[in-house]
Scaffold this motif. Structure first.
Motif, PDB file in Angstrom:
ATOM      1  N   ILE A  67       0.841  -1.199   0.000  1.00  0.00           N
ATOM      2  CA  ILE A  67       0.000   0.000   0.000  1.00  0.00           C
ATOM      3  C   ILE A  67       0.882   1.258   0.000  1.00  0.00           C
ATOM      4  O   ILE A  67       0.610   2.218  -0.718  1.00  0.00           O
ATOM      5  CB  ILE A  67      -0.951   0.006   1.220  1.00  0.00           C
ATOM      6  N   ALA A  68       1.957   1.249   0.788  1.00  0.00           N
ATOM      7  CA  ALA A  68       2.854   2.406   0.839  1.00  0.00           C
ATOM      8  C   ALA A  68       3.534   2.633  -0.513  1.00  0.00           C
ATOM      9  O   ALA A  68       3.656   3.776  -0.966  1.00  0.00           O
ATOM     10  CB  ALA A  68       3.895   2.209   1.933  1.00  0.00           C
ATOM     11  N   LEU A  69       3.966   1.564  -1.170  1.00  0.00           N
ATOM     12  CA  LEU A  69       4.613   1.702  -2.478  1.00  0.00           C
ATOM     13  C   LEU A  69       3.646   2.222  -3.540  1.00  0.00           C
ATOM     14  O   LEU A  69       3.993   3.096  -4.344  1.00  0.00           O
ATOM     15  CB  LEU A  69       5.220   0.371  -2.914  1.00  0.00           C
ATOM     16  N   ILE A  70       2.425   1.691  -3.545  1.00  0.00           N
ATOM     17  CA  ILE A  70       1.422   2.161  -4.501  1.00  0.00           C
ATOM     18  C   ILE A  70       1.106   3.630  -4.244  1.00  0.00           C
ATOM     19  O   ILE A  70       1.004   4.433  -5.179  1.00  0.00           O
ATOM     20  CB  ILE A  70       0.148   1.292  -4.428  1.00  0.00           C
ATOM     21  N   SER A  71       0.984   4.004  -2.975  1.00  0.00           N
ATOM     22  CA  SER A  71       0.701   5.399  -2.629  1.00  0.00           C
ATOM     23  C   SER A  71       1.838   6.317  -3.073  1.00  0.00           C
ATOM     24  O   SER A  71       1.592   7.403  -3.606  1.00  0.00           O
ATOM     25  CB  SER A  71       0.494   5.541  -1.123  1.00  0.00           C
ATOM     26  N   ALA A  72       3.064   5.883  -2.880  1.00  0.00           N
ATOM     27  CA  ALA A  72       4.210   6.693  -3.300  1.00  0.00           C
ATOM     28  C   ALA A  72       4.241   6.856  -4.819  1.00  0.00           C
ATOM     29  O   ALA A  72       4.498   7.952  -5.332  1.00  0.00           O
ATOM     30  CB  ALA A  72       5.507   6.067  -2.806  1.00  0.00           C
ATOM     31  N   MET A  73       3.959   5.772  -5.551  1.00  0.00           N
ATOM     32  CA  MET A  73       3.956   5.862  -7.018  1.00  0.00           C
ATOM     33  C   MET A  73       2.864   6.799  -7.510  1.00  0.00           C
ATOM     34  O   MET A  73       3.096   7.618  -8.414  1.00  0.00           O
ATOM     35  CB  MET A  73       3.777   4.466  -7.633  1.00  0.00           C
ATOM     36  N   ILE A  74       1.688   6.710  -6.930  1.00  0.00           N
ATOM     37  CA  ILE A  74       0.593   7.586  -7.349  1.00  0.00           C
ATOM     38  C   ILE A  74       0.918   9.035  -7.010  1.00  0.00           C
ATOM     39  O   ILE A  74       0.643   9.942  -7.807  1.00  0.00           O
ATOM     40  CB  ILE A  74      -0.727   7.138  -6.696  1.00  0.00           C
ATOM     41  N   THR A  75       1.520   9.268  -5.843  1.00  0.00           N
ATOM     42  CA  THR A  75       1.904  10.632  -5.465  1.00  0.00           C
ATOM     43  C   THR A  75       2.915  11.205  -6.455  1.00  0.00           C
ATOM     44  O   THR A  75       2.778  12.343  -6.905  1.00  0.00           O
ATOM     45  CB  THR A  75       2.490  10.645  -4.043  1.00  0.00           C
ATOM     46  N   ILE A  76       3.916  10.426  -6.803  1.00  0.00           N
ATOM     47  CA  ILE A  76       4.930  10.882  -7.762  1.00  0.00           C
ATOM     48  C   ILE A  76       4.303  11.178  -9.114  1.00  0.00           C
ATOM     49  O   ILE A  76       4.589  12.209  -9.740  1.00  0.00           O
ATOM     50  CB  ILE A  76       6.063   9.845  -7.880  1.00  0.00           C
ATOM     51  N   ALA A  99      -4.028  18.226  -4.399  1.00  0.00           N
ATOM     52  CA  ALA A  99      -3.812  17.529  -3.130  1.00  0.00           C
ATOM     53  C   ALA A  99      -5.079  16.784  -2.692  1.00  0.00           C
ATOM     54  O   ALA A  99      -5.007  15.637  -2.245  1.00  0.00           O
ATOM     55  CB  ALA A  99      -3.388  18.517  -2.049  1.00  0.00           C
ATOM     56  N   VAL A 100      -6.234  17.409  -2.846  1.00  0.00           N
ATOM     57  CA  VAL A 100      -7.496  16.770  -2.462  1.00  0.00           C
ATOM     58  C   VAL A 100      -7.766  15.551  -3.336  1.00  0.00           C
ATOM     59  O   VAL A 100      -8.149  14.483  -2.837  1.00  0.00           O
ATOM     60  CB  VAL A 100      -8.667  17.777  -2.535  1.00  0.00           C
ATOM     61  N   SER A 101      -7.546  15.679  -4.633  1.00  0.00           N
ATOM     62  CA  SER A 101      -7.781  14.536  -5.518  1.00  0.00           C
ATOM     63  C   SER A 101      -6.791  13.415  -5.225  1.00  0.00           C
ATOM     64  O   SER A 101      -7.143  12.237  -5.279  1.00  0.00           O
ATOM     65  CB  SER A 101      -7.708  14.960  -6.988  1.00  0.00           C
ATOM     66  N   LEU A 102      -5.563  13.770  -4.889  1.00  0.00           N
ATOM     67  CA  LEU A 102      -4.560  12.761  -4.551  1.00  0.00           C
ATOM     68  C   LEU A 102      -4.960  11.999  -3.294  1.00  0.00           C
ATOM     69  O   LEU A 102      -4.900  10.770  -3.256  1.00  0.00           O
ATOM     70  CB  LEU A 102      -3.197  13.426  -4.353  1.00  0.00           C
ATOM     71  N   ILE A 103      -5.400  12.702  -2.271  1.00  0.00           N
ATOM     72  CA  ILE A 103      -5.829  12.048  -1.033  1.00  0.00           C
ATOM     73  C   ILE A 103      -7.038  11.150  -1.287  1.00  0.00           C
ATOM     74  O   ILE A 103      -7.103  10.023  -0.789  1.00  0.00           O
ATOM     75  CB  ILE A 103      -6.131  13.095   0.059  1.00  0.00           C
ATOM     76  N   ALA A 104      -7.993  11.600  -2.095  1.00  0.00           N
ATOM     77  CA  ALA A 104      -9.176  10.790  -2.408  1.00  0.00           C
ATOM     78  C   ALA A 104      -8.781   9.517  -3.147  1.00  0.00           C
ATOM     79  O   ALA A 104      -9.289   8.425  -2.844  1.00  0.00           O
ATOM     80  CB  ALA A 104     -10.164  11.608  -3.233  1.00  0.00           C
ATOM     81  N   CYS A 108      -9.222   5.651  -1.700  1.00  0.00           N
ATOM     82  CA  CYS A 108     -10.018   4.683  -2.469  1.00  0.00           C
ATOM     83  C   CYS A 108      -9.224   3.417  -2.769  1.00  0.00           C
ATOM     84  O   CYS A 108      -9.807   2.354  -2.963  1.00  0.00           O
ATOM     85  CB  CYS A 108     -10.510   5.311  -3.769  1.00  0.00           C
ATOM     86  N   ILE A 109      -7.914   3.518  -2.804  1.00  0.00           N
ATOM     87  CA  ILE A 109      -7.075   2.345  -3.039  1.00  0.00           C
ATOM     88  C   ILE A 109      -6.714   1.661  -1.720  1.00  0.00           C
ATOM     89  O   ILE A 109      -6.774   0.430  -1.603  1.00  0.00           O
ATOM     90  CB  ILE A 109      -5.796   2.751  -3.803  1.00  0.00           C
ATOM     91  N   ALA A 110      -6.360   2.427  -0.710  1.00  0.00           N
ATOM     92  CA  ALA A 110      -5.823   1.863   0.525  1.00  0.00           C
ATOM     93  C   ALA A 110      -6.864   1.113   1.365  1.00  0.00           C
ATOM     94  O   ALA A 110      -6.580   0.031   1.873  1.00  0.00           O
ATOM     95  CB  ALA A 110      -5.183   2.966   1.366  1.00  0.00           C
ATOM     96  N   PHE A 111      -8.067   1.658   1.515  1.00  0.00           N
ATOM     97  CA  PHE A 111      -9.053   1.015   2.384  1.00  0.00           C
ATOM     98  C   PHE A 111      -9.495  -0.363   1.887  1.00  0.00           C
ATOM     99  O   PHE A 111      -9.524  -1.314   2.680  1.00  0.00           O
ATOM    100  CB  PHE A 111     -10.267   1.922   2.615  1.00  0.00           C
ATOM    101  N   PRO A 112      -9.844  -0.548   0.623  1.00  0.00           N
ATOM    102  CA  PRO A 112     -10.204  -1.905   0.189  1.00  0.00           C
ATOM    103  C   PRO A 112      -9.055  -2.899   0.310  1.00  0.00           C
ATOM    104  O   PRO A 112      -9.270  -4.055   0.683  1.00  0.00           O
ATOM    105  CB  PRO A 112     -10.627  -1.724  -1.266  1.00  0.00           C
ATOM    106  N   ILE A 113      -7.827  -2.468   0.018  1.00  0.00           N
ATOM    107  CA  ILE A 113      -6.685  -3.376   0.145  1.00  0.00           C
ATOM    108  C   ILE A 113      -6.473  -3.742   1.606  1.00  0.00           C
ATOM    109  O   ILE A 113      -6.240  -4.913   1.936  1.00  0.00           O
ATOM    110  CB  ILE A 113      -5.411  -2.752  -0.469  1.00  0.00           C
TER     111      ILE A 113
END
Length: 135
Positions: A67-76, A99-104, A108-113
């Protein structure tokens, strides 16, 4: 006539049900149970009513890293897109909307995983110094 294969631990499919350590009842980790547990990992058995805790395992920790790696890739990617398109849209860089769209997107990815990993890779265990109630 062929006999059916004998199931082995390698061929058996692991279910996503939680098993109560007090009564053995198997039940799914629904969204309402997942959201009610919060950060304390306490889950109440629907049959006996006892609270047990989700145990940390290496597989669950691996999912947290995923989850952390996916979040970092999406942020980048998001920030790179905002910086690259800034000159084309007369912006000076990433905005609050970015920033708001990034957090959303990340939520949406982190909670289901995380819910999937909780149900599949974190078994329920009895709390320390807890005996089942009778009656």
């Amino acid at each position: 006539m062929r006999e059916p294969p004998i199931p082995s631990p390698q061929t058996e499919k692991k279910t996503s049900n939680l098993a109560c350590p007090f009564c053995g009842h198997e039940f799914p980790l629904t969204w309402s149970r997942y959201l009610k547990q919060g950060f304390n990992s306490a889950v109440k058995c629907p049959q006996c009513g006892e609270k047990s805790h989700l145990q940390w395992t290496a597989a669950y920790f691996g999912y947290l890293v995923l989850i952390a790696l996916i979040s970092a890739m999406i942020t980048i990617l998001e920030l790179g897109y905002a910086i690259i398109t800034a000159p084309l849209t007369d912006r000076k860089g990433p905005t609050k909307g970015d920033a708001v769209s990034l957090i959303a997107i990340l939520l949406c990815i982190a909670f289901p995983i995380d819910r999937f990993a909780d149900a599949r890779y974190r078994p329920l265990v009895k709390p320390k110094n807890k005996t089942p109630r009778f009656g």
